[in-house]
Scaffold this active site. Sequence first.
Site, PDB file in Angstrom:
ATOM      1  CB  CYS A   1      -4.666  -1.183   4.813  1.00  0.00           C
ATOM      2  SG  CYS A   1      -4.016  -1.010   6.497  1.00  0.00           S
TER       3      CYS A   1
ATOM      4  CD  GLU B   1      -2.449   1.246   2.784  1.00  0.00           C
ATOM      5  OE1 GLU B   1      -3.418   2.024   2.931  1.00  0.00           O
ATOM      6  OE2 GLU B   1      -2.038   0.493   3.689  1.00  0.00           O
TER       7      GLU B   1
ATOM      8  CE  LYS C   1      -8.531   1.310   3.329  1.00  0.00           C
ATOM      9  NZ  LYS C   1      -7.443   1.663   4.291  1.00  0.00           N
TER      10      LYS C   1
END
Length: 518
Positions: free
Chosen positions: A395, A283, A341
């Site tokens: 994440c 990430e 995301k």
Amino acid sequence: MLTHVGSSGYVFAVTQRQPVPNIAAGLLARPAWQRCAVFLLLGGLAGLGQAPLDIWPATILALAILLYLHSKTTAPRPAVLHVWLFGIGYFAFSLRWIIEPFLVDIARHGWMAPFAICLMAAGAALFWAVAAWCACRVSLRNAPMLGLAIVIAEVTRSLILTGFPWALLGHVWISTGLAQLAAFGGPHLLSLISMIAAWALVSLAGRFRVIGIVTLGLLVTVSFVLRPGPADPVAADAPVVRIVQPNALQHQKWDPAYRDVFLNRLVTLTGQGATPDLVVWPETSVPYLLNYIEDDLSLFSEAVRGAPLVFGVQRADTERRFYNSLVVMDAGGRVQSIYDKQHLVPFGEYIPGAGLLGRVGAAGLARNLGSGFTSGDVPGPIDLPGIGAAIPLICYEGIFAEELTDGGDRARLLLLITNDAWFGQAAGPYQHLAQARLRAIEQGLPMVRAANTGISAMIDAKGRILSQLGLDRDGALDVALPPALPPTLYAQFGDWPFLAVLFLLTLGCYGLSRREGD
């Protein structure tokens, strides 16, 4: 001691049998501060079952003591208080890593660390306190009802206010064979099993002793039978994935003096050895906006030597909204696809309510708070050339089991990129890795996990770690991608079958409590 004269004239000494002291009654009769301390410590004991310690018997024992003491409590108010304190102890210990982000810049943010852990623990435990209140409303001193209510609270905690399903009671089984049951009922089934095991332990001291022994024996047997052995060899023609871990420390990651150091490290590690079939970076591994790295893409293309590359990066759109993104670059150095995301971290990646403040006239306050990242609106899967479809996770998204079951076409793998440097070397990275293992079991899919400072890993569809890079190390893993299993029950139906079972159990427990009350 009494004396008795027998018929033969001898005098016998007869000792009266002393009553066994009631430990529960003695504890519950102690001063309030002592009881509070005991329940806080019991909650901390329960937290020992979470990674990296994985001492699950401590969790079950602590839960059993909680249920037993609840069955001896004579009033709702102390019952609720005891459960809340137990929860505070549990979450304070399990989520102790929460202070780590505030220590990255300790001069500016260190003072907030104690408030963060206290508020997080008290807030999470509040779900359990509400569960205890509801259980007492149905039937006071009913241990099974309290256990079911806490499981319902764990489900609620996973969903409400965007959800926070971290340190679920079921996570203590991830290192055991019982974790394989997540393929049928997901993480909440494992939480129910934790409560069933605790109740079975309590029942050994009551009238349901035989049922308790049978239940515990059944759980041990299932754990032994389901525990996966060594992983089978991967097929010779399986694609090879290179997972690159640059070890960019959080306090240096965005420092202009270090950004290119870490980027060059990624490029160097990628270009070494034989050419893999896929390269994965973590990430935000590229420390520049995607909008301005056209020249870097050609450099990346040279390093991967014809293999597709997955990397994390931030980007901005034409309206200057910013996204935390996962990018797939094809063999020609072109951006093939972008995943933004979707499940952002509250207060970490955006400030809840900042937009509302602007709309109600507090635009200045909204600007001071900042808007952070914008959620993406295009779901996965994404296509990886030569590999197949992958479910992308960035994440925080890796902790939400229910968000992976969208009923779409079957993917080939789970693809998680993360930056766990925020968690330091505390329990956070290990707990995040454990949840990644659980996602693989639930879906029956292997997972590629690339972490900035560790722990990067290849995880097979049974949750076994085939290869990993530890914390605070830079390096690259070349690992053959293990096969996917047929769709699991959980992959097909999500939480609904478990929720139906939980509803029936709660209904049955309520019926029994009403019957005994009558």
